[in-house]
Design a protein around this motif. Structure first.
Motif, PDB file in Angstrom:
ATOM      1  N   THR A  92       0.835  -1.208   0.000  1.00 22.81           N
ATOM      2  CA  THR A  92       0.000   0.000   0.000  1.00 22.81           C
ATOM      3  C   THR A  92       0.866   1.253   0.000  1.00 22.81           C
ATOM      4  O   THR A  92       0.602   2.203  -0.728  1.00 22.81           O
ATOM      5  CB  THR A  92      -0.915   0.008   1.244  1.00 22.81           C
ATOM      6  OG1 THR A  92      -1.654  -1.210   1.262  1.00 22.81           O
ATOM      7  CG2 THR A  92      -1.868   1.185   1.216  1.00 22.81           C
ATOM      8  N   LYS A  95       2.095   2.560  -3.258  1.00 20.04           N
ATOM      9  CA  LYS A  95       1.088   3.162  -4.134  1.00 20.04           C
ATOM     10  C   LYS A  95       0.964   2.498  -5.510  1.00 20.04           C
ATOM     11  O   LYS A  95       1.211   3.136  -6.531  1.00 20.04           O
ATOM     12  CB  LYS A  95       1.401   4.644  -4.354  1.00 20.04           C
ATOM     13  CG  LYS A  95       1.340   5.486  -3.100  1.00 20.04           C
ATOM     14  CD  LYS A  95       1.042   6.931  -3.490  1.00 20.04           C
ATOM     15  CE  LYS A  95       0.978   7.806  -2.264  1.00 20.04           C
ATOM     16  NZ  LYS A  95       2.321   8.082  -1.727  1.00 20.04           N
ATOM     17  N   ASP A  97      -1.218   0.676  -8.736  1.00 19.83           N
ATOM     18  CA  ASP A  97      -2.508   0.986  -9.371  1.00 19.83           C
ATOM     19  C   ASP A  97      -3.554  -0.050  -9.020  1.00 19.83           C
ATOM     20  O   ASP A  97      -4.738   0.167  -9.242  1.00 19.83           O
ATOM     21  CB  ASP A  97      -2.334   1.049 -10.886  1.00 19.83           C
ATOM     22  CG  ASP A  97      -1.387   2.161 -11.273  1.00 19.83           C
ATOM     23  OD1 ASP A  97      -1.773   3.322 -11.113  1.00 19.83           O
ATOM     24  OD2 ASP A  97      -0.257   1.861 -11.707  1.00 19.83           O
ATOM     25  N   VAL A 119      -7.077   4.196   0.931  1.00 15.09           N
ATOM     26  CA  VAL A 119      -6.155   5.079   0.214  1.00 15.09           C
ATOM     27  C   VAL A 119      -6.589   5.209  -1.239  1.00 15.09           C
ATOM     28  O   VAL A 119      -6.070   6.034  -1.985  1.00 15.09           O
ATOM     29  CB  VAL A 119      -4.716   4.520   0.313  1.00 15.09           C
ATOM     30  CG1 VAL A 119      -3.719   5.442  -0.346  1.00 15.09           C
ATOM     31  CG2 VAL A 119      -4.329   4.345   1.756  1.00 15.09           C
ATOM     32  N   ILE A 121      -6.787   2.445  -3.440  1.00 13.81           N
ATOM     33  CA  ILE A 121      -6.216   1.434  -4.331  1.00 13.81           C
ATOM     34  C   ILE A 121      -7.275   0.369  -4.588  1.00 13.81           C
ATOM     35  O   ILE A 121      -7.849  -0.163  -3.641  1.00 13.81           O
ATOM     36  CB  ILE A 121      -4.978   0.779  -3.684  1.00 13.81           C
ATOM     37  CG1 ILE A 121      -3.906   1.841  -3.431  1.00 13.81           C
ATOM     38  CG2 ILE A 121      -4.411  -0.332  -4.562  1.00 13.81           C
ATOM     39  CD1 ILE A 121      -2.767   1.359  -2.557  1.00 13.81           C
TER      40      ILE A 121
ATOM     41  N   GLY B  53       8.403   4.605  -1.720  1.00 11.09           N
ATOM     42  CA  GLY B  53       7.416   4.527  -0.648  1.00 11.09           C
ATOM     43  C   GLY B  53       7.984   3.928   0.627  1.00 11.09           C
ATOM     44  O   GLY B  53       7.342   3.944   1.663  1.00 11.09           O
ATOM     45  N   SER B  56       8.287   6.720   2.867  1.00  8.66           N
ATOM     46  CA  SER B  56       7.077   7.504   3.097  1.00  8.66           C
ATOM     47  C   SER B  56       6.623   7.176   4.517  1.00  8.66           C
ATOM     48  O   SER B  56       7.082   6.199   5.105  1.00  8.66           O
ATOM     49  CB  SER B  56       5.989   7.128   2.098  1.00  8.66           C
ATOM     50  OG  SER B  56       5.486   5.845   2.406  1.00  8.66           O
ATOM     51  N   ASP B 204       1.315  12.138   3.468  1.00 12.25           N
ATOM     52  CA  ASP B 204       0.262  11.752   2.535  1.00 12.25           C
ATOM     53  C   ASP B 204      -1.095  11.652   3.211  1.00 12.25           C
ATOM     54  O   ASP B 204      -1.190  11.247   4.355  1.00 12.25           O
ATOM     55  CB  ASP B 204       0.585  10.379   1.919  1.00 12.25           C
ATOM     56  CG  ASP B 204       1.787  10.488   1.006  1.00 12.25           C
ATOM     57  OD1 ASP B 204       2.353  11.597   0.936  1.00 12.25           O
ATOM     58  OD2 ASP B 204       2.146   9.475   0.379  1.00 12.25           O
ATOM     59  N   ARG B 206      -5.358  10.426   2.651  1.00  6.23           N
ATOM     60  CA  ARG B 206      -6.287   9.612   1.870  1.00  6.23           C
ATOM     61  C   ARG B 206      -7.207  10.545   1.085  1.00  6.23           C
ATOM     62  O   ARG B 206      -7.280  11.732   1.393  1.00  6.23           O
ATOM     63  CB  ARG B 206      -7.117   8.741   2.808  1.00  6.23           C
ATOM     64  CG  ARG B 206      -6.260   7.726   3.524  1.00  6.23           C
ATOM     65  CD  ARG B 206      -7.085   6.919   4.498  1.00  6.23           C
ATOM     66  NE  ARG B 206      -6.232   5.891   5.104  1.00  6.23           N
ATOM     67  CZ  ARG B 206      -6.646   5.017   6.000  1.00  6.23           C
ATOM     68  NH1 ARG B 206      -7.903   5.038   6.392  1.00  6.23           N
ATOM     69  NH2 ARG B 206      -5.832   4.117   6.495  1.00  6.23           N
ATOM     70  N   MET B 212      -2.983   9.123   5.819  1.00  8.30           N
ATOM     71  CA  MET B 212      -2.782   7.779   5.269  1.00  8.30           C
ATOM     72  C   MET B 212      -2.323   6.841   6.389  1.00  8.30           C
ATOM     73  O   MET B 212      -2.709   5.687   6.442  1.00  8.30           O
ATOM     74  CB  MET B 212      -1.721   7.849   4.181  1.00  8.30           C
ATOM     75  CG  MET B 212      -1.473   6.551   3.495  1.00  8.30           C
ATOM     76  SD  MET B 212      -0.915   6.864   1.827  1.00  8.30           S
ATOM     77  CE  MET B 212      -0.318   5.235   1.400  1.00  8.30           C
TER      78      MET B 212
END
Lengths: 326, 372
Positions: A92, A95, A97, A119, A121, B53, B56, B204, B206, B212
C-alpha cells in the motif's frame, strides 16, 4: 562521529523522498494512463514451493507481458498471515494501481486490506476470502467455488465410488480454507453414512508419507484419501505404489500437477480438482490495467472453478500442466 | 560495566593515552557495529528504493512495526545471551501464549485483561522451568530449550485442536476494540499528530482527507520501553553486573558470591515474558490467534542480538545494540519489497544483508579492541 553525519544525510534523503511522494496526491492529468506506467502488486499466502501458486504467478506474468504492465508478486515463505499483513501494508505504501490479495484469515488481514482500500487502491481478492469482498467494499473476487462446497463434492464423488471411511490430509494446519475443505469432505461422505478424519501434516514429503502410513496402519478401514495439494499428493502416490497398496485406495486431490494428471490418466488416482488458478493470476492484471487506463471494471465475481478432472480429460490437460498453465 | 569485562578479560591492551581514551571507549561499545550497520542498510535502501514509498510515512510505520515486535524479543534475548545462555523455545512460547489468550477469551469466557494476565503467569512458569532445568542438569541451554521448542509447539497445536477442532482462533477482540487493554498492547498512538500533519500536507493523505497513516503501532512504544528497562538493568543495577559476570565466567562469578542459578532462572523468565508480550501485542492487533504464530522467531531474535554485538560465548553485548539489530532486520525484511525484487530472492538478500551486518560489526569491534 561520521555516523551521525550520515544519519543527518539520510534524514535529508527521507525528507526529500517524502516531498516527492507528496507530489503523488495531486489529481491525475486528464490523459489516459500508459500501460508502461501501470503497476500491480500481488500479495498472497502461498508458500514458495507450492505448485498451485507457481501457476497463479505464471498467469500473472503472461498477462503482464502481453499488456506491457509492471507486476510484482509477494508471499511469505511459510504460511504466516501476520507477515502477510505487513506485506500488504508495504505494498500500500508503494502506491500501486491495483492490489491483488488472497485472504486466508479475515481477522488478521482486515485492517491492512481496508487501509489499502481507504487510500483508493482497487483491491481484487483471489483464491480465498470471497466472503470479505462485500462487507469490506472490495472491488472483485476471482476464484473457484467455496472451499467447503468443493470438499462436499469430493466427498460425494468418493462416496459414489464406495468409500465409507476417508482421511483428509491437511498440510497447512491453521489455514481456514484448508480446514473448510476437510470439513466439506467429511460432510460429503456423511450424506451416505460415511465419515473422515483429518491427518495433520506439513509440506515435507518424508513427514507426510510417514504420518499417513502410520495412520493407515492403525486404521485399516480407511479407503478414501483426499490431499489438499499436489505437493503432498505426489509423495503419497509414490509411497502407495512402493507398498503395492495403491489399488486399495480411492485417492483424490485438490489442484493439479503433471504427476497428478498422469496418475489420473493411468487410473491410480481418481480425480484432481482444478480451480483453474492460472486465471486468478491472469484476469486481475487485465481487469486492473483496464481500470487504471479506462476506468472499466467487471461488476460481479469471476468464477474459475471447480472443475473435476477425471480419467477421460486428464491426458489432454497434462501437457498444459507441464507448461505451468493448469 | 566495561570495568567488569576488563577485569574478566585480562588480555586487554594497555590503556592508551588520555587524549584518545574517550574515542577508544566509544569504539569499544558493543552497539557501535550495529549502529554502523544500520546506517549502511539505510543508505543502501536510500539508493535502491529511495522514492518507492519505503521512506514515506506509511513505509516507515510499516518497517518500524516489524522491527518493534522483533526488538521486544531481542532485548530479552540479548540479556540472556550476555548471561551466556540461549532460549530456542521463544518462538513456540509465542504460539503457546497466543492460543492461551485466544482460548481463555473465546472458550472460557474470560475478559481480555484476565486472559493476558494468565498468559503472563504461564510465561513465568515456563521460563522458570527452562531455567531450573538448565541450572540443575548443567546441560547446554541450546539442547534443553530445543526440547521446549517442540513440546510447546506441539501442545499449542494439540490443545487448540482438542478444544476448538480448528487451528485458528478468530474473533478474540470482537466488541472489545475500544477497551483500554486492547489499545495498550494492540492499538495505535499519535493519531492527532498524524491528522494534523496530513491536514497541513506534510504527509500523505487519503482521498477523504484523513491521514494515510492513522498512528504508529503501540508495539513501538513497548519496544522502546523494554529496551530502556533492559539497558537500565544491565548498566545501572547490581543484577546487571551479575549478568555480565555469569556470562563471562560462571565459576569465577560463583566464587565471588554471585547467585548464578537465580540470575539464569530470572533471565529465562525474562525471555518467556518477552515472548508473551510479543504474543499479546500480535493477538490484540490481529484479533486472532493461530497455532503457527512465532515460528522461527527464536532465530530472528538471536540474529538481532548478535548483530547488536552480543557474543555467542556470553559476557558481552548490549540491549541498545539488539534494538538496532532488530531495526536492521525489520528494515531489510520490508525494504526488499520496495526494491521490486522478486520474493523468490528475498531470503538470499536477507541472509546476505545479515552476514554483511555481522561482518561489519565484527570488524569494527576487532579494530576497536586492537592495541594501538
Amino acid at each position: 562521529m561520521s555516523a551521525l553525519f550520515s544519519i543527518r544525510n539520510m534524514l535529508g534523503a527521507a525528507a526529500l523522498s517524502l516531498a516527492f511522494a507528496g507530489v503523488g496526491i495531486l489529481p491525475a492529468p486528464a490523459q489516459v494512463k500508459q500501460e508502461g506506467d501501470v503497476r500491480i502488486v500481488f500479495v498472497t499466502h502461498g508458500q514458495a514451493n507450492d505448485v498451485y501458486w507457481s501457476v497463479v504467478k505464471n498467469g500473472m506474468q503472461a498477462a503482464a507481458q502481453q499488456l506491457g504492465v509492471k507486476v510484482e508478486y509477494q508471499a511469505p515463505e511459510t504460511f504466516d498471515v501476520v507477515r502477510m499483513a505487513r506485506m500488504i501494508e508495504a505494498a500500500t505504501a508503494s502506491k500501486p494501481d491495483g492490489l491483488v490479495v488472497s485472504i486466508p484469515d479475515m481477522d488478521a488481514l482486515k485492517a491492512p486490506v481496508e487501509a489499502a482500500k481507504a487510500v483508493g487502491i482497487p483491491v481484487v481478492v483471489i483464491d480465498s476470502g470471497e466472503e470479505a469482498v462485500e462487507p469490506w467494499g472490495l472491488d472483485l473476487f476471482v476464484g473457484g467455488g467455496s472451499e467447503y462446497d468443493n470438499g462436499v463434492k469430493a466427498g460425494e464423488i468418493m462416496a459414489k465410488a464406495g468409500v465409507k471411511k476417508g482421511i483428509c490430509i491437511n498440510h497447512e494446519v491453521g489455514n481456514v480454507s484448508l480446514d473448510k475443505r476437510c470439513e466439506g469432505y467429511n460432510d460429503g461422505l456423511k450424506k451416505s453414512g460415511g465419515s473422515s478424519d483429518v491427518v495433520a501434516a506439513t509440506m515435507d514429503p518424508t513427514d507426510v508419507t510417514r504420518r499417513v502410513e502410520g495412520y493407515l496402519t492403525a486404521h485399516a478401514d480407511v479407503t478414501g484419501v483426499l490431499t489438499l495439494g499436489p505437493t503432498v499428493a505426489a509423495p503419497l502416490l509414490k509411497m502407495f505404489s512402493d507398498a503395492g497398496t495403491i489399488g486399495n485406495y480411492k485417492i483424490g486431490t485438490f489442484d493439479l500437477s503433471p504427476e497428478i494428471l498422469d496418475a489420473v490418466a493411468k487410473g491410480t488416482m481418481m480425480f484432481g480438482i482444478d480451480n483453474q488458478q492460472y486465471m486468478m493470476g491472469y484476469y486481475p492484471v487485465v481487469f486492473l490495467t483496464n481500470k487504471a487506463m479506462y476506468k472499466t471494471f467487471p461488476t460481479s465475481a469471476v468464477r474459475t472453478g471447480p472443475s473435476f478432472i477425471m480419467k477421460d480429460d486428464a491426458a489432454a490437460v497434462r501437457d498444459l500442466s507441464k507448461a505451468g498453465i493448469r | 560495566m566495561t570495568i567488569l569485562t576488563d577485569a574478566l578479560n585480562p588480555a586487554h591492551p594497555p590503556e592508551p593515552k588520555p587524549v584518545s581514551r574517550r574515542l577508544v571507549r566509544l569504539m569499544r561499545r558493543p552497539e557501535l557495529g550495529a549502529i554502523t550497520g544500520t546506517v549502511i542498510v539505510f543508505l543502501a535502501f536510500g539508493i535502491t528504493a529511495g522514492n518507492s514509498g519505503l521512506f514515506s510515512m506509511a513505509g516507515i510505520a510499516n518497517f518500524l512495526q516489524v522491527s518493534a515486535q522483533l526488538g521486544i524479543l531481542a532485548a530479552a534475548v540479548a540479556l540472556l545471551m550476555i548471561g551466556g545462555e540461549f532460549d530456542l523455545s521463544l518462538g513456540s512460547m509465542i504460539g503457546f501464549a497466543s492460543v492461551t489468550i485466544g482460548l481463555c477469551v473465546t472458550q472460557f469466557g474470560l475478559s481480555i485483561p484476565a486472559a493476558v494476565a494468565i498468559a503472563f503467569v504461564i510465561a513465568i512458569i515456563v521460563g522458570a522451568l527452562n531455567g531450573i532445568l538448565v541450572v540443575r542438569t548443567r546441560l547446554p541451554s541450546f539442547i534443553v530449550t530445543l526440547a521446549g521448542l517442540f513440546i510447546l509447539r506441539g501442545l499449542t497445536l494439540a490443545i487448540t485442536r482438542t478444544v476448538t477442532g480448528r487451528t485458528q482462533i478468530p474473533y478474540i477482540t470482537d466488541g472489545q476494540e475500544g477497551s483500554f487493554v486492547v489499545w495498550l498492547f494492540g492499538g495505535k498512538f499519535g493519531a492527532p499528530v498524524f491528522a494534523w500533519l496530513a491536514s497541513h500536507g506534510v504527509i500523505d493523505a487519503r482521498p477523504d482527507g484523513s491521514a494515510m497513516v492513522q498512528g504508529l503501532s503501540m508495539s513501538i512504544l513497548w519496544w522502546v520501553a523494554v529496551t530502556a528497562f533492559a539497558t537500565w538493568l544491565l548498566v545501572k543495577t547490581r543484577f546487571g553486573n551479575w549478568v555480565f559476570a555469569v556470562g563471562g565466567d560462571d565459576r569465577a562469578a560463583r566464587n565471588v558470591g554471585v547467585p548464578v542459578d537465580r540470575v539464569k532462572i530470572l533471565l529465562f523468565i525474562g525471555t518467556a515474558l518477552s515472548a508473551t508480550l510479543f504474543a499479546v501485542i500480535q493477538v490484540l492487533e490481529a484479533g486472532s490467534a493461530d497455532t503457527l504464530r512465532g515460528t522461527q522467531k527464536e532465530f530472528q531474535a538471536i540474529i538481532a542480538a548478535v548483530i547488536g554485538g552480543c557474543l555467542l560465548t556470553g559476557g558481552y553485548g548490549s540491549a541498545i545494540g539488539a534494538m538496532f539489530g532488530a531495526l536492521i532486520f525489520g528494515t531489510v525484511e520490508m525494504g526488499i519489497f520496495y526494491t521490486g525484487i522478486d520474493t523468490d530472492w528475498f531470503q538470499v538478500f536477507l541472509g546476505s544483508m545479515l552476514l554483511i551486518a555481522v561482518l561489519v560489526n565484527n570488524y569494527v569491534r576487532r579494530k576497536a579492541t586492537e592495541a594501538r
